[in-house]
Scaffold this active site. Structure first.
Site, PDB file in Angstrom:
ATOM      1  N   ARG A  30       0.741  -1.277   0.043  1.00 10.00           N
ATOM      2  CA  ARG A  30       0.108   0.048  -0.073  1.00 10.00           C
ATOM      3  C   ARG A  30       0.951   1.310  -0.031  1.00 10.00           C
ATOM      4  O   ARG A  30       2.020   1.205   0.827  1.00 10.00           O
ATOM      5  CB  ARG A  30      -1.066  -0.112   1.235  1.00 10.00           C
ATOM      6  CG  ARG A  30      -1.936  -1.181   1.102  1.00 10.00           C
ATOM      7  CD  ARG A  30      -3.126  -1.093   1.787  1.00 10.00           C
ATOM      8  NE  ARG A  30      -3.733  -2.239   1.963  1.00 10.00           N
ATOM      9  CZ  ARG A  30      -4.701  -2.779   0.894  1.00 10.00           C
ATOM     10  NH1 ARG A  30      -4.956  -1.906  -0.140  1.00 10.00           N
ATOM     11  NH2 ARG A  30      -5.517  -3.869   0.984  1.00 10.00           N
ATOM     12  N   ASP A  31       0.359   2.443  -0.759  1.00  9.23           N
ATOM     13  CA  ASP A  31       1.036   3.533  -0.796  1.00  9.23           C
ATOM     14  C   ASP A  31       1.107   3.979   0.473  1.00  9.23           C
ATOM     15  O   ASP A  31       0.105   4.168   1.298  1.00  9.23           O
ATOM     16  CB  ASP A  31       0.511   4.372  -1.878  1.00  9.23           C
ATOM     17  CG  ASP A  31       1.558   5.528  -2.412  1.00  9.23           C
ATOM     18  OD1 ASP A  31       1.949   5.584  -3.505  1.00  9.23           O
ATOM     19  OD2 ASP A  31       1.564   6.337  -1.348  1.00  9.23           O
ATOM     20  N   ILE A  32       2.166   4.674   0.879  1.00  7.25           N
ATOM     21  CA  ILE A  32       2.236   5.162   2.342  1.00  7.25           C
ATOM     22  C   ILE A  32       1.241   6.591   2.334  1.00  7.25           C
ATOM     23  O   ILE A  32       0.898   7.111   3.503  1.00  7.25           O
ATOM     24  CB  ILE A  32       3.765   5.798   2.744  1.00  7.25           C
ATOM     25  CG1 ILE A  32       4.022   5.637   4.011  1.00  7.25           C
ATOM     26  CG2 ILE A  32       4.167   6.895   2.036  1.00  7.25           C
ATOM     27  CD1 ILE A  32       5.404   5.668   4.713  1.00  7.25           C
ATOM     28  N   ASN A  88       3.987   6.613 -13.518  1.00  6.33           N
ATOM     29  CA  ASN A  88       4.493   7.945 -13.687  1.00  6.33           C
ATOM     30  C   ASN A  88       6.023   7.623 -14.268  1.00  6.33           C
ATOM     31  O   ASN A  88       6.490   6.730 -13.587  1.00  6.33           O
ATOM     32  CB  ASN A  88       4.729   8.635 -12.344  1.00  6.33           C
ATOM     33  CG  ASN A  88       3.083   9.205 -11.967  1.00  6.33           C
ATOM     34  OD1 ASN A  88       2.225   9.370 -12.786  1.00  6.33           O
ATOM     35  ND2 ASN A  88       3.035   9.098 -10.718  1.00  6.33           N
ATOM     36  N   GLU A  96       8.877  10.136  -8.729  1.00  2.69           N
ATOM     37  CA  GLU A  96       9.455  10.535  -7.659  1.00  2.69           C
ATOM     38  C   GLU A  96      10.558   9.503  -7.058  1.00  2.69           C
ATOM     39  O   GLU A  96      11.591   9.435  -6.691  1.00  2.69           O
ATOM     40  CB  GLU A  96       8.834  11.144  -6.616  1.00  2.69           C
ATOM     41  CG  GLU A  96       8.035  12.402  -6.809  1.00  2.69           C
ATOM     42  CD  GLU A  96       7.141  12.952  -5.650  1.00  2.69           C
ATOM     43  OE1 GLU A  96       6.844  12.163  -4.840  1.00  2.69           O
ATOM     44  OE2 GLU A  96       6.593  13.773  -5.935  1.00  2.69           O
ATOM     45  N   VAL A  97      10.057   8.226  -7.377  1.00  4.70           N
ATOM     46  CA  VAL A  97      10.833   6.995  -7.022  1.00  4.70           C
ATOM     47  C   VAL A  97      11.304   6.365  -8.212  1.00  4.70           C
ATOM     48  O   VAL A  97      10.563   5.812  -8.886  1.00  4.70           O
ATOM     49  CB  VAL A  97      10.243   6.231  -6.027  1.00  4.70           C
ATOM     50  CG1 VAL A  97      10.984   5.142  -5.648  1.00  4.70           C
ATOM     51  CG2 VAL A  97       9.690   6.837  -4.657  1.00  4.70           C
ATOM     52  N   HIS A 101       7.291   1.268 -10.617  1.00  9.44           N
ATOM     53  CA  HIS A 101       6.067   0.912  -9.833  1.00  9.44           C
ATOM     54  C   HIS A 101       4.795   1.324 -10.800  1.00  9.44           C
ATOM     55  O   HIS A 101       4.738   2.337 -11.068  1.00  9.44           O
ATOM     56  CB  HIS A 101       6.154   1.585  -8.424  1.00  9.44           C
ATOM     57  CG  HIS A 101       6.412   3.003  -8.551  1.00  9.44           C
ATOM     58  ND1 HIS A 101       7.452   3.840  -8.665  1.00  9.44           N
ATOM     59  CD2 HIS A 101       5.569   3.989  -8.278  1.00  9.44           C
ATOM     60  CE1 HIS A 101       7.228   4.788  -8.757  1.00  9.44           C
ATOM     61  NE2 HIS A 101       6.211   5.432  -8.458  1.00  9.44           N
TER      62      HIS A 101
HETATM   63  P1  5GP Z   1       5.968   8.405  -8.083  1.00  8.44           P
HETATM   64  O1  5GP Z   1       5.640   9.719  -8.036  1.00  8.44           O
HETATM   65  O2  5GP Z   1       7.416   8.073  -8.062  1.00  8.44           O
HETATM   66  O3  5GP Z   1       4.929   7.735  -9.233  1.00  8.44           O
HETATM   67  O4  5GP Z   1       5.246   7.700  -6.777  1.00  8.44           O
HETATM   68  C1  5GP Z   1       5.946   7.448  -5.553  1.00  8.44           C
HETATM   69  C2  5GP Z   1       4.900   6.895  -4.817  1.00  8.44           C
HETATM   70  O5  5GP Z   1       5.679   6.194  -3.520  1.00  8.44           O
HETATM   71  C3  5GP Z   1       4.265   7.979  -4.000  1.00  8.44           C
HETATM   72  O6  5GP Z   1       2.917   7.708  -4.117  1.00  8.44           O
HETATM   73  C4  5GP Z   1       4.566   8.050  -2.512  1.00  8.44           C
HETATM   74  O7  5GP Z   1       3.442   8.140  -1.639  1.00  8.44           O
HETATM   75  C5  5GP Z   1       4.998   6.555  -2.279  1.00  8.44           C
HETATM   76  N1  5GP Z   1       5.995   6.256  -1.174  1.00  8.44           N
HETATM   77  C6  5GP Z   1       7.229   7.034  -0.961  1.00  8.44           C
HETATM   78  N2  5GP Z   1       7.790   6.507   0.106  1.00  8.44           N
HETATM   79  C7  5GP Z   1       7.050   5.508   0.270  1.00  8.44           C
HETATM   80  C8  5GP Z   1       7.378   4.546   1.566  1.00  8.44           C
HETATM   81  O8  5GP Z   1       8.624   4.347   2.313  1.00  8.44           O
HETATM   82  N3  5GP Z   1       6.550   3.291   1.406  1.00  8.44           N
HETATM   83  C9  5GP Z   1       5.442   3.383   0.936  1.00  8.44           C
HETATM   84  N4  5GP Z   1       4.449   2.249   0.767  1.00  8.44           N
HETATM   85  N5  5GP Z   1       4.951   4.281  -0.189  1.00  8.44           N
HETATM   86  C10 5GP Z   1       6.051   5.195  -0.556  1.00  8.44           C
END
Ligand code: 5GP
Ligand code: ZN
Length: 119
Positions: A30-32, A88, A96-97, A101
């Site tokens: 699950r997303d945090i 994304n 961002e990550v 994903h």
């Molecule tokens: P992006 O912007 O890269 O597509 O999405 C990264 C997602 O990772 C964001 O929705 C953010 O809330 C989620 N996220 C960031 N750090 C963590 C974490 O430590 N644990 C979890 N479960 N989700 C995370």
């Protein structure tokens, strides 16, 4: 990649996550910071930076990520009302990550595809 990558650290069990499904090659948690009643991230355990690198480097693994997302959509009861899968990618995509994903969103009407029209 390993210790420099947040999601590799989740795969390694170094950072806790609420895991909803695990297969030999994929993990879903699950997303945090959830943006919908259901907001799950689905990743390959192996590090790929983004969906383009994954799909070009290992199309079968990309397919496994999709199959895992579909199984979770089924588990979460989303198949009837529908859901959204989103990758994304890069700067314009708002990534961002940098461990690929899929965002699986569902549980409510999700609104327009983009926040506003760009053309
Ligand atoms: P992006 O912007 O890269 O597509 O999405 C990264 C997602 O990772 C964001 O929705 C953010 O809330 C989620 N996220 C960031 N750090 C963590 C974490 O430590 N644990 C979890 N479960 N989700 C995370
Ligand atoms: Zn990684």
């Amino acid at each position: 990649m390993g210790s420099d990558c947040l999601f590799c650290r989740i795969v390694a069990g170094e950072i806790p996550a609420t895991v909803v499904r695990e297969t030999p090659d994929t993990l879903a948690f699950r997303d945090i910071n959830p943006k919908a009643p259901v907001h799950v991230l689905v990743i390959p355990k192996e590090h790929y930076a983004d969906v383009a690198t994954l799909a070009q480097g290992d199309p079968a693994l990309a397919g496994e990520v999709l199959a895992t997302a579909a199984a979770i959509a089924d588990d979460e009861g989303l198949l009837g009302d529908g859901f959204r899968l989103m990758f994304n990618t890069g700067a314009y995509g708002g990534q961002e990550v940098f461990h690929v994903h899929a965002h699986l969103f569902g549980g409510a009407p999700l609104g327009p595809m983009l926040a506003r029209d760009l053309v």
